[in-house]
Enzyme design. Sequence first.
Site, short mmCIF file in Angstrom:
data_model
loop_
_atom_site.label_atom_id
_atom_site.label_comp_id
_atom_site.label_asym_id
_atom_site.label_seq_id
_atom_site.Cartn_x
_atom_site.Cartn_y
_atom_site.Cartn_z
N CYS A 118 -11.28 -1.90 -7.03
CA CYS A 118 -10.73 -0.73 -6.32
C CYS A 118 -11.14 0.60 -6.98
O CYS A 118 -11.08 1.65 -6.36
CB CYS A 118 -9.22 -0.81 -6.24
SG CYS A 118 -8.69 -2.29 -5.35
N HIS A 269 -7.21 6.09 -3.73
CA HIS A 269 -7.50 4.72 -3.29
C HIS A 269 -6.36 4.25 -2.39
O HIS A 269 -5.20 4.60 -2.60
CB HIS A 269 -7.65 3.82 -4.52
CG HIS A 269 -7.67 2.37 -4.16
ND1 HIS A 269 -8.56 1.87 -3.23
CD2 HIS A 269 -6.90 1.32 -4.56
CE1 HIS A 269 -8.34 0.57 -3.10
NE2 HIS A 269 -7.34 0.22 -3.88
N ASN A 299 -6.45 -2.31 2.90
CA ASN A 299 -7.13 -1.98 1.65
C ASN A 299 -8.58 -2.47 1.74
O ASN A 299 -8.82 -3.68 1.77
CB ASN A 299 -6.38 -2.69 0.50
CG ASN A 299 -6.98 -2.42 -0.86
OD1 ASN A 299 -8.09 -1.89 -0.97
ND2 ASN A 299 -6.28 -2.80 -1.91
N1 ACO Z 1 5.24 -11.42 5.00
C1 ACO Z 1 6.53 -11.74 4.91
N2 ACO Z 1 7.13 -12.05 3.76
C2 ACO Z 1 6.38 -12.02 2.66
C3 ACO Z 1 5.02 -11.68 2.67
C4 ACO Z 1 4.44 -11.37 3.91
N3 ACO Z 1 3.16 -11.05 4.04
N4 ACO Z 1 4.55 -11.74 1.42
C5 ACO Z 1 5.57 -12.09 0.63
N5 ACO Z 1 6.68 -12.25 1.37
C6 ACO Z 1 8.02 -12.59 0.93
C7 ACO Z 1 8.04 -13.38 -0.36
O1 ACO Z 1 7.86 -14.76 -0.13
C8 ACO Z 1 9.42 -13.06 -0.87
O2 ACO Z 1 10.35 -13.86 -0.21
P1 ACO Z 1 11.67 -14.42 -0.97
O3 ACO Z 1 12.44 -13.19 -1.36
O4 ACO Z 1 12.33 -15.24 0.07
O5 ACO Z 1 11.14 -15.19 -2.14
C9 ACO Z 1 9.65 -11.62 -0.42
O6 ACO Z 1 8.72 -11.39 0.66
C10 ACO Z 1 9.40 -10.61 -1.52
O7 ACO Z 1 8.15 -10.95 -2.13
P2 ACO Z 1 7.57 -10.10 -3.29
O8 ACO Z 1 6.26 -10.66 -3.71
O9 ACO Z 1 8.64 -9.92 -4.34
O10 ACO Z 1 7.32 -8.75 -2.51
P3 ACO Z 1 7.24 -7.30 -3.09
O11 ACO Z 1 8.45 -6.56 -2.75
O12 ACO Z 1 6.75 -7.28 -4.50
O13 ACO Z 1 6.06 -6.73 -2.19
C11 ACO Z 1 3.74 -6.19 -2.36
C12 ACO Z 1 4.77 -7.30 -2.26
C13 ACO Z 1 3.77 -5.38 -1.08
C14 ACO Z 1 2.36 -6.81 -2.52
C15 ACO Z 1 4.11 -5.32 -3.57
O14 ACO Z 1 4.29 -6.10 -4.74
C16 ACO Z 1 3.11 -4.28 -3.82
O15 ACO Z 1 3.02 -3.33 -3.10
N6 ACO Z 1 2.31 -4.41 -4.90
C17 ACO Z 1 1.23 -3.56 -5.18
C18 ACO Z 1 0.02 -4.40 -5.11
C19 ACO Z 1 -0.97 -3.91 -4.11
O16 ACO Z 1 -0.76 -3.02 -3.33
N7 ACO Z 1 -2.11 -4.56 -4.18
C20 ACO Z 1 -3.20 -4.22 -3.33
C21 ACO Z 1 -4.45 -4.73 -3.94
S1 ACO Z 1 -4.65 -4.17 -5.53
C22 ACO Z 1 -5.19 -2.65 -5.52
O17 ACO Z 1 -5.89 -2.24 -4.65
C23 ACO Z 1 -4.74 -1.78 -6.60
#
Ligand code: ACO
Length: 342
Positions: A118, A269, A299
């Site tokens: 990224c 980004h 992304n």
């Molecule tokens: N749809 C529905 N539910 C989902 C999905 C989905 N696509 N993905 C995960 N879940 C569920 C999980 O199973 C979990 O369920 P549970 O509570 O029953 O166990 C719940 O949602 C919460 O999951 P988490 O992984 O804890 O979700 P979080 O709140 O952390 O959100 C996310 C995930 C959006 C990826 C977040 O961590 C984030 O924004 N991280 C930043 C990473 C990022 O943006 N990466 C992009 C690529 S890297 C880069 O470019 C820098």
Amino acid sequence: MGVNPNISSRISGVGAFVPEKIMTNHDLEKMMDTSDEWIVQRTGINQRHWVEQNVSTSDLGFKASLDAIADAGLKKEDIDMIIFATLSPDHDFPGSACFLQDKLGLSGIAALDIRQQCSGFIYGLSIADKFIQSGSHKNILLVGGEIHSKGLDKTPNGRAVSVLFGDGAGAVIVSATEVKDASKDGHIIATNLHADGAFAKELWLPGPGTGFDDPERVPKTMIQEGWHYPQMNGKTVFVHAVKRMCETLVHTCTSSGVKLEDVDLFLFHQANLRINDKVGEMLQIPADKVFNTIQNYGNTTAATIPLGMRDAIKAGKLKRGMLVASAAFGSGFTWASGLWRY
Ligand code: ACO
């Protein structure tokens, strides 16, 4: 060859290309047990573009490159180096820059691939800037392009990662210039590059690779274990992205004698709208100075910043003479920032 104080570099052309096929969140609902509501709330993404199967990353880069070359008012023969930032190359080797060079018919010029995920575009911008300042090159084509759709787990197992990513390419031409009036003339003012490999496995694609305890780089269990799909610890990425993007942005601006409030447009980004909202909030940047595109493209990793530049120009938000600051964070961890007058 040292840096020549009389030569600066500027972004002389900008181009982009995304494949036609749009995949909305509702389309993904049918594949991977997710919901439009979950995706929009956690990421800000509404849709992304996915390629058809006969398209490669250098094909996307080719179209973005032609757009950028035309925007710069150049002929393709004026290009003297290609830098291609991608984590989703056409093949493991040679690099996608070589495939792109052949498509452009530019046999003989330097063709270099960089990874940096990224942060790839800003790393590439920094490399191009240094080559231009050395006096060795005059017009460098810098491409950021990705095809994520061919590398994602599209079953419910992959939903936490697969809803985030889209396909696309952006390109800029970095050209030699002489700056007469720094308050008006386009030029790259500063770039800063960082990495911390202690976090390499927080966001990574393990296979194929030589890092397995296995005599083969494609271990027999790789597919079964899913090591050919990206693995991410989303919460760790979120926290570090906000911290590092703020840090590097402030450092680049203050070390260049620029106040954040003097910046006309911020091109971050596009990993997650929530990350960018948080960076904006922490640095008290007015929302209308941040140009986001993740809603439409997801992304696209190395492509997000040049794609954003092209869309900001089309929307009338980015005009010649404006001061632009950019920051990125991604796998590695790597992070980087840049400041330029467009
Ligand atoms: N749809 C529905 N539910 C989902 C999905 C989905 N696509 N993905 C995960 N879940 C569920 C999980 O199973 C979990 O369920 P549970 O509570 O029953 O166990 C719940 O949602 C919460 O999951 P988490 O992984 O804890 O979700 P979080 O709140 O952390 O959100 C996310 C995930 C959006 C990826 C977040 O961590 C984030 O924004 N991280 C930043 C990473 C990022 O943006 N990466 C992009 C690529 S890297 C880069 O470019 C820098």
